[in-house]
Design a protein around this motif. Structure first.
Motif, short mmCIF file in Angstrom:
data_model
loop_
_atom_site.label_atom_id
_atom_site.label_comp_id
_atom_site.label_asym_id
_atom_site.label_seq_id
_atom_site.Cartn_x
_atom_site.Cartn_y
_atom_site.Cartn_z
N SER A 1 -35.49 0.08 83.31
CA SER A 1 -36.69 -0.01 84.14
C SER A 1 -37.03 1.38 84.63
CB SER A 1 -36.47 -0.96 85.32
OG SER A 1 -35.41 -0.50 86.13
N GLY A 2 -38.31 1.61 84.82
CA GLY A 2 -38.74 2.91 85.31
C GLY A 2 -39.00 3.93 84.22
N PHE A 3 -38.67 3.59 82.99
CA PHE A 3 -38.95 4.47 81.86
C PHE A 3 -38.91 3.64 80.59
CE2 PHE A 3 -34.75 5.13 79.87
CZ PHE A 3 -33.95 4.51 80.82
N THR A 4 -39.36 4.26 79.50
CA THR A 4 -39.41 3.55 78.22
C THR A 4 -38.26 4.00 77.34
OG1 THR A 4 -41.82 3.48 78.36
CG2 THR A 4 -40.84 3.06 76.22
N LEU A 5 -37.45 3.02 76.92
CA LEU A 5 -36.26 3.35 76.16
C LEU A 5 -36.55 3.97 74.81
CD1 LEU A 5 -33.69 0.47 76.72
CD2 LEU A 5 -33.41 2.89 77.23
N ASP A 6 -37.69 3.64 74.22
CA ASP A 6 -37.92 4.12 72.85
C ASP A 6 -38.18 5.63 72.80
OD1 ASP A 6 -41.33 2.82 72.45
OD2 ASP A 6 -40.41 4.10 73.96
N ASP A 7 -38.23 6.27 73.95
CA ASP A 7 -38.38 7.72 73.98
C ASP A 7 -37.04 8.44 74.09
OD1 ASP A 7 -41.36 7.49 76.03
OD2 ASP A 7 -41.13 7.54 73.86
N ASP A 8 -35.96 7.68 74.20
CA ASP A 8 -34.66 8.28 74.48
C ASP A 8 -33.60 7.82 73.48
OD1 ASP A 8 -36.00 7.58 77.38
OD2 ASP A 8 -34.96 9.51 77.38
N LEU B 1 -27.77 5.28 69.60
CA LEU B 1 -28.97 5.03 68.79
C LEU B 1 -29.97 6.14 69.10
CD1 LEU B 1 -30.76 3.25 66.98
CD2 LEU B 1 -31.35 1.92 69.02
N SER B 2 -30.33 6.88 68.09
CA SER B 2 -31.27 7.97 68.26
C SER B 2 -32.70 7.47 68.27
CB SER B 2 -31.09 8.99 67.13
OG SER B 2 -32.11 9.98 67.18
N SER B 3 -33.52 8.01 69.16
CA SER B 3 -34.93 7.62 69.22
C SER B 3 -35.75 8.35 68.18
CB SER B 3 -35.49 7.89 70.62
OG SER B 3 -35.40 9.28 70.92
N SER B 4 -35.31 9.53 67.78
CA SER B 4 -36.12 10.37 66.90
C SER B 4 -36.22 9.81 65.48
CB SER B 4 -35.56 11.79 66.86
OG SER B 4 -34.23 11.78 66.37
N ASP B 5 -35.10 9.31 64.96
CA ASP B 5 -35.13 8.83 63.58
C ASP B 5 -34.46 7.47 63.42
OD1 ASP B 5 -32.41 11.02 62.41
OD2 ASP B 5 -32.50 9.47 63.97
N GLY B 6 -34.03 6.88 64.53
CA GLY B 6 -33.41 5.56 64.46
C GLY B 6 -32.00 5.57 63.92
N SER B 7 -31.43 6.75 63.75
CA SER B 7 -30.07 6.83 63.23
C SER B 7 -29.07 6.33 64.27
CB SER B 7 -29.73 8.26 62.82
OG SER B 7 -29.81 9.12 63.93
N THR B 8 -27.92 5.90 63.79
CA THR B 8 -26.89 5.37 64.67
C THR B 8 -25.57 6.10 64.46
OG1 THR B 8 -26.35 3.66 63.03
CG2 THR B 8 -27.93 3.07 64.76
N TRP B 9 -24.75 6.04 65.49
CA TRP B 9 -23.40 6.61 65.45
C TRP B 9 -22.45 5.59 66.05
CZ3 TRP B 9 -20.06 7.28 69.50
CH2 TRP B 9 -18.86 7.96 69.20
N TYR B 10 -21.28 5.48 65.44
CA TYR B 10 -20.24 4.58 65.94
C TYR B 10 -18.90 5.31 65.97
CZ TYR B 10 -23.62 0.91 64.93
OH TYR B 10 -24.75 0.12 64.89
N ALA B 11 -18.13 5.02 66.99
CA ALA B 11 -16.76 5.50 67.02
C ALA B 11 -15.99 4.84 65.88
CB ALA B 11 -16.11 5.16 68.36
N ASP B 12 -15.03 5.55 65.32
CA ASP B 12 -14.26 5.01 64.21
C ASP B 12 -13.61 3.68 64.56
OD1 ASP B 12 -13.04 8.24 62.96
OD2 ASP B 12 -14.92 7.15 62.61
N SER B 13 -13.22 3.53 65.81
CA SER B 13 -12.51 2.33 66.23
C SER B 13 -13.38 1.07 66.21
CB SER B 13 -11.93 2.53 67.63
OG SER B 13 -12.96 2.84 68.56
N VAL B 14 -14.69 1.25 66.16
CA VAL B 14 -15.58 0.07 66.21
C VAL B 14 -16.46 -0.05 64.97
CG1 VAL B 14 -15.62 0.23 68.72
CG2 VAL B 14 -17.53 1.16 67.40
N LYS B 15 -16.39 0.91 64.06
CA LYS B 15 -17.21 0.86 62.85
C LYS B 15 -16.96 -0.42 62.08
CE LYS B 15 -17.95 5.75 61.81
NZ LYS B 15 -17.58 6.89 60.93
N GLY B 16 -18.05 -1.04 61.65
CA GLY B 16 -17.95 -2.28 60.90
C GLY B 16 -17.83 -3.51 61.77
#
Length: 120
Positions: free
Chosen positions: A25-32, A51-66
């Motif tokens: 709230s108070g801001f728009t998430l799709d800018d961040d 989750l990146s706003s610029s290109d929609g790319s994602t990152w996961y820690a190895d322990s949670v991948k998959g």
């Protein structure tokens, strides 16, 4: 007022699933870029996913991948963390935060956290 509110935590058996929500709230998430973090008792806070706003790319820690998936619903201004095949070592307080990028940028506007407990 910029605010993030996490929800969706709880007690689940090993192998189970939970979906965490991070409502803004108070801001728009799709800018961040939105990051999920967790902190277990006696341990340092660690990054789980981003989750990146610029290109929609994602990152996961190895322990949670998959097992974990981060996603965004712009209409609801909410980011989710779908957690499957949960393990006892996933037990922690989970937080979301925002940044201008997923890598090398500081995160802020931390939510209050939601407790996830994985136990039989």
């Amino acid at each position: 007022q910029v605010q993030l509110v996490e929800s969706g935590g709880g007690l689940v058996q090993p192998g189970g699933s939970l979906r965490l929500s991070c409502a803004a709230s108070g801001f728009t998430l799709d800018d961040d870029a939105i990051g999920w973090f967790r902190q277990a008792p006696g341990k340092e806070r660690e990054g789980v996913s981003c989750l990146s706003s610029s290109d929609g790319s994602t990152w996961y820690a190895d322990s949670v991948k998959g097992r974990f998936t981060i996603s965004r619903d712009n209409a609801k201004n909410t980011v989710y963390l779908q957690m499957n095949s949960l393990k006892p070592e996933d037990t922690a307080v989970y937080y979301c935060a925002v940044s201008t990028g997923c890598s090398g940028r500081p995160f802020g506007s931390w939510g209050q956290g939601t407790q996830v407990t994985v136990s039989s």
